[in-house]
Structures are given as C-alpha cells and as structure tokens.
Write a protein that holds these residues in place. Structure first.
Motif, short mmCIF file in Angstrom:
data_model
loop_
_atom_site.label_atom_id
_atom_site.label_comp_id
_atom_site.label_asym_id
_atom_site.label_seq_id
_atom_site.Cartn_x
_atom_site.Cartn_y
_atom_site.Cartn_z
N GLN A 75 0.83 -1.20 0.00
CA GLN A 75 0.00 0.00 0.00
C GLN A 75 0.87 1.26 0.00
OE1 GLN A 75 -3.05 0.07 -0.55
NE2 GLN A 75 -4.01 1.88 0.34
N ALA A 76 1.93 1.26 0.82
CA ALA A 76 2.83 2.41 0.88
C ALA A 76 3.54 2.61 -0.45
CB ALA A 76 3.86 2.21 2.00
N ASN A 77 3.94 1.51 -1.07
CA ASN A 77 4.63 1.58 -2.36
C ASN A 77 3.70 2.15 -3.44
OD1 ASN A 77 6.94 0.97 -4.09
ND2 ASN A 77 5.61 -0.61 -4.98
N ASN A 78 2.43 1.78 -3.38
CA ASN A 78 1.47 2.30 -4.36
C ASN A 78 1.29 3.81 -4.21
OD1 ASN A 78 1.01 -0.19 -5.54
ND2 ASN A 78 -0.74 -0.67 -4.21
N PHE A 79 1.18 4.27 -2.96
CA PHE A 79 1.08 5.71 -2.72
C PHE A 79 2.34 6.43 -3.20
CE2 PHE A 79 -2.09 4.72 0.78
CZ PHE A 79 -3.16 5.34 0.15
N ASN A 80 3.50 5.80 -2.98
CA ASN A 80 4.76 6.41 -3.41
C ASN A 80 4.83 6.52 -4.93
OD1 ASN A 80 7.44 7.46 -2.92
ND2 ASN A 80 8.26 5.50 -3.62
N LYS A 81 4.37 5.48 -5.64
CA LYS A 81 4.36 5.51 -7.10
C LYS A 81 3.47 6.63 -7.62
CE LYS A 81 5.42 0.64 -8.07
NZ LYS A 81 4.87 -0.65 -8.57
N ILE A 83 2.77 15.52 -1.72
CA ILE A 83 2.95 15.49 -0.26
C ILE A 83 1.78 14.76 0.40
CG2 ILE A 83 2.94 16.94 1.83
CD1 ILE A 83 4.57 19.01 0.16
N ASP A 84 0.57 15.01 -0.05
CA ASP A 84 -0.61 14.32 0.51
C ASP A 84 -0.48 12.81 0.33
OD1 ASP A 84 -1.74 16.72 1.26
OD2 ASP A 84 -2.98 16.89 -0.55
N LEU A 85 -0.05 12.39 -0.85
CA LEU A 85 0.12 10.96 -1.12
C LEU A 85 1.23 10.35 -0.27
CD1 LEU A 85 -0.32 11.15 -4.98
CD2 LEU A 85 -1.81 9.85 -3.44
N LEU A 86 2.32 11.11 -0.10
CA LEU A 86 3.44 10.61 0.72
C LEU A 86 3.06 10.57 2.19
CD1 LEU A 86 6.27 12.40 -1.25
CD2 LEU A 86 6.04 9.92 -0.99
N LEU A 116 10.57 7.36 1.39
CA LEU A 116 9.37 8.19 1.48
C LEU A 116 9.69 9.55 2.08
CD1 LEU A 116 6.76 5.54 2.72
CD2 LEU A 116 7.15 6.33 0.38
N TYR A 117 10.53 9.56 3.12
CA TYR A 117 10.94 10.83 3.72
C TYR A 117 11.78 11.65 2.74
CZ TYR A 117 9.29 9.29 8.30
OH TYR A 117 8.49 8.89 9.35
N LEU A 118 12.63 10.96 1.99
CA LEU A 118 13.46 11.65 1.00
C LEU A 118 12.58 12.32 -0.05
CD1 LEU A 118 16.30 12.25 -0.18
CD2 LEU A 118 16.15 10.06 -1.38
N ASN A 119 11.61 11.59 -0.57
CA ASN A 119 10.73 12.14 -1.61
C ASN A 119 9.87 13.28 -1.08
OD1 ASN A 119 11.73 10.36 -3.52
ND2 ASN A 119 10.12 8.83 -3.21
N ARG A 120 9.38 13.13 0.15
CA ARG A 120 8.56 14.21 0.70
C ARG A 120 9.42 15.43 0.99
NH1 ARG A 120 4.95 13.53 6.12
NH2 ARG A 120 7.02 13.74 7.06
N GLN A 122 10.63 21.96 6.99
CA GLN A 122 10.04 20.62 6.86
C GLN A 122 10.92 19.73 5.99
OE1 GLN A 122 8.38 23.56 6.63
NE2 GLN A 122 6.15 23.29 6.86
N ALA A 123 11.52 20.32 4.95
CA ALA A 123 12.42 19.54 4.09
C ALA A 123 13.60 19.02 4.88
CB ALA A 123 12.89 20.40 2.92
N ILE A 124 14.21 19.89 5.68
CA ILE A 124 15.35 19.48 6.52
C ILE A 124 14.94 18.34 7.44
CG2 ILE A 124 16.74 20.20 8.50
CD1 ILE A 124 18.10 21.29 6.23
N ASN A 125 13.78 18.48 8.07
CA ASN A 125 13.31 17.43 9.00
C ASN A 125 13.18 16.09 8.29
OD1 ASN A 125 13.18 19.23 11.14
ND2 ASN A 125 11.01 19.68 10.83
N ASP A 126 12.64 16.11 7.07
CA ASP A 126 12.48 14.85 6.33
C ASP A 126 13.82 14.28 5.89
OD1 ASP A 126 9.80 14.57 6.65
OD2 ASP A 126 9.24 15.07 4.59
N TYR A 127 14.74 15.14 5.48
CA TYR A 127 16.07 14.64 5.10
C TYR A 127 16.78 14.07 6.33
CZ TYR A 127 15.36 17.21 0.70
OH TYR A 127 14.87 17.67 -0.50
N ASP A 128 16.62 14.73 7.48
CA ASP A 128 17.21 14.20 8.72
C ASP A 128 16.69 12.79 9.01
OD1 ASP A 128 18.63 16.53 9.20
OD2 ASP A 128 17.21 17.32 10.68
N LYS A 129 15.37 12.63 8.89
CA LYS A 129 14.75 11.33 9.18
C LYS A 129 15.22 10.28 8.17
CE LYS A 129 11.81 8.70 11.41
NZ LYS A 129 12.04 8.33 12.81
N SER A 130 15.31 10.67 6.90
CA SER A 130 15.78 9.74 5.88
C SER A 130 17.19 9.27 6.18
CB SER A 130 15.72 10.42 4.51
OG SER A 130 16.10 9.52 3.48
#
Length: 320
Positions: A7-13, A28-31, A44-48, A60-68
């Motif tokens: 399901q996560a992969n489908n949303f990512n695609k 962003i909504d899909l991610l 997913l964090y990288l793409n978002r 928010q971008a920094i936070n997602d890159y940190d998490k990735s």
C-alpha cells in the motif's frame, strides 16, 4: 512485501507521478498516506523532503532529510539534498559537510561536487571551490555549470584569462546559459571590452527578456561608451521588470548625478532607500549630492546613516 508495504509503495508511485507533473502539494498528501502505512521507509521521507523543498517549506524539508538519513545513513541523495537546503539557509559549513558525505558515498556525484564548490566560494575558499569544479568537470566534461562556476571563482582570484575560457566553454556547451553570458559580460567590462560585453548581455536578454541583471549590466557598459540615453533605457527596462531591486535605482542615480541631473538622482536614491533602508551606498551617495547642493545638514545625516550601516567612505567624511 507485505500488504502494508504494498500500500505504501502504491502511494509512493502515485506521488512520483505527481512530482513529474510538478504537483508537489498533491505529492505530499500521497506521501503522508504512504508514511501512515510505513513509517520507517527512508525513501518516502526523502521524496517528501524534495516536495517540501520545491514548495519552499525548507524546515520541513530538513526534517524529512534528517529522518531519511537516520533510517539509512548510507544513502548519498539525502545528504546532497540536505546540503542544498542548508546552503539556502546560508549554513555553508554544514552544507559542505553534507556534500562531502554525499561525495564519499558516491565519488562521481558531479552535482554534489559542483554544489560543494559553490558553498566553498561563499566562505571565500576559492582554491577549494576551483578544485571541486575541476573534479566535476573531469568526471563529466559536458556539464556546463561547473565551468561557469569555476569561471566565477577564477574571476575572484583575478585569473581573468582562465575565467574567460571557462565562461566561453560553458556557453559552448550550453548556448542558452544566460548566467554564463552575463558573467562573461561582467568580466569583459573589467577588461574594458565594452562592445563585446554589450554583445554578451544582449544575447542573454534575447534568450531571457526578463533577465534584470543583464539590462543593468548592459546599462553600465553603455555608460562607459557614453551612450547615456541607451543606458537610461536599460535601467528603466530593469526597473519595469523588477521595481523592488534597489541597486538599479542606485546605479541610475549615479548616471543622473554625472549628468548633473541632481533632482532625478535624489528621486532614485530616495526610492532605493524606501525599498531597502539598509542600503548604505544609497545614503552615502544621497549625502554626496546633498553636499553638492549645499544641503549640509541633510548630507551629514545621510553620512551618519551610511556610516552606521558600515560604509567606510562615509565614516571618513564624518571625521574630516
């Protein structure tokens, strides 16, 4: 792959399709939905993070890159993209650290080499910047950007011949590279090749008719050739395109001053100050004109303000 991962992969695609369409908010909504299914997926964090960056939501971008990076410290892309955002925040030393990690993980990453060079230039490490651009060029000799950037660095260290060659190579590789044309024009003005400089600015303007810097720079070159009417027209075009660019008003004011059009010069300097109250040169030049007009109190006030903003020439005048 279990149902949650599917399901996560489908949303990512679906999100990647929206990113291709530049529909970043929808992506962003899909991610978000993908991450609600699979919270430990670094991709997913990288793409978002990329989407947040495109939407100028840089924190928010920094936070997602940190998490990735936390989830996968061996993925070079997250370091590269975080480095780009840190450069936008003017945290150049941290950006250099990120680009260095990206390069260590992927030694042929020409974008990280190029961007690390830019960050090094911003902290005045021109030798290091030139080395990074040269490494990027060695890996990909058809990549125009590092030639232009190396030209800028060589220009700063007054290696004008090599800078000119770099700008020209960038233009050969990418004929519509307006920044390279503009930078080569600036260098030609330094070398008093004013007609050739105007040709470069004119080419840049034909490619991008809204390139403000090219109009302003062409005006300056025209002044050197005593084409004052043409210069005024170019300054006006620059102002029409970007009326909040204070330096254009300052430059036009200097031409008005040299033509003894003091009222027009004061109008432009007043406008520059209205736009940017920290424009030290505008206060300084307004002071010099007020002094010419024997408005000594106004001149002194302008010099005091310019001095408080760090203008050394104004500080010297106040001492005399």
């Amino acid at each position: 792959m279990n149902n949650v991962e599917i399901q996560a992969n489908n949303f990512n695609k679906l999100a990647l399709i929206e990113i291709e369409k530049k529909n970043y908010k929808k992506a962003i909504d899909l991610l978000d939905k993908a991450l609600s299914e699979e919270k430990d997926n670094f991709e997913l964090y990288l793409n978002r993070g990329k989407c947040f960056e495109k939407c100028r939501k840089l924190k928010q971008a920094i936070n997602d890159y940190d998490k990735s990076i936390d989830l996968n410290p061996n993925n070079s892309s997250a370091y590269k993209f975080r480095g780009n955002v840190r450069s936008k925040f003017k945290k150049f030393n941290l950006a250099i650290e990120d680009f260095s990690k990206a390069i260590k993980l992927n030694p042929k990453d020409v974008n990280s080499l190029n961007n690390r060079g830019i960050a090094k230039e911003m902290i005045d490490d021109f030798v290091g910047a030139i080395d990074d651009y040269s490494r990027a060029i060695e890996i990909n000799p058809r990549f125009a950007s590092p030639y232009c950037n190396r030209g800028i660095a060589r220009d700063y260290v007054k290696d004008y011949q090599k800078a000119m060659a770099d700008y020209s190579k960038a233009i050969d590789l990418s004929p519509n590279f307006v920044s390279a044309l503009n930078n080569r024009g600036i260098l030609k003005v330094k070398l008093e090749l004013f007609i050739e400089a105007i040709e470069d600015y004119t080419k840049a303007i034909k490619i991008n008719p809204k390139f403000v810097n090219a109009y302003s720079n062409r005006a300056i070159a025209k002044i050197e050739l005593k084409n004052y009417e043409g210069a005024l027209l170019d300054f006006q075009r620059a102002i029409d395109i970007s009326p909040k660019f204070s330096s254009t008003y300052v430059n036009r004011a200097l031409l008005h001053r040299d033509l003894n059009q003091f009222d027009d010069a004061l109008k432009d300097l007043n406008k520059a100050i209205e736009i940017n109250q920290k424009e030290a040169v505008a206060f300084f030049y307004r002071g010099t004109i007020n002094k010419i007009l024997n408005k000594l109190d106004e001149a002194k006030s302008d010099f005091k303000k310019a001095s408080s903003l760090g203008h050394l020439g104004a500080a010297k005048l106040l001492k005399n």
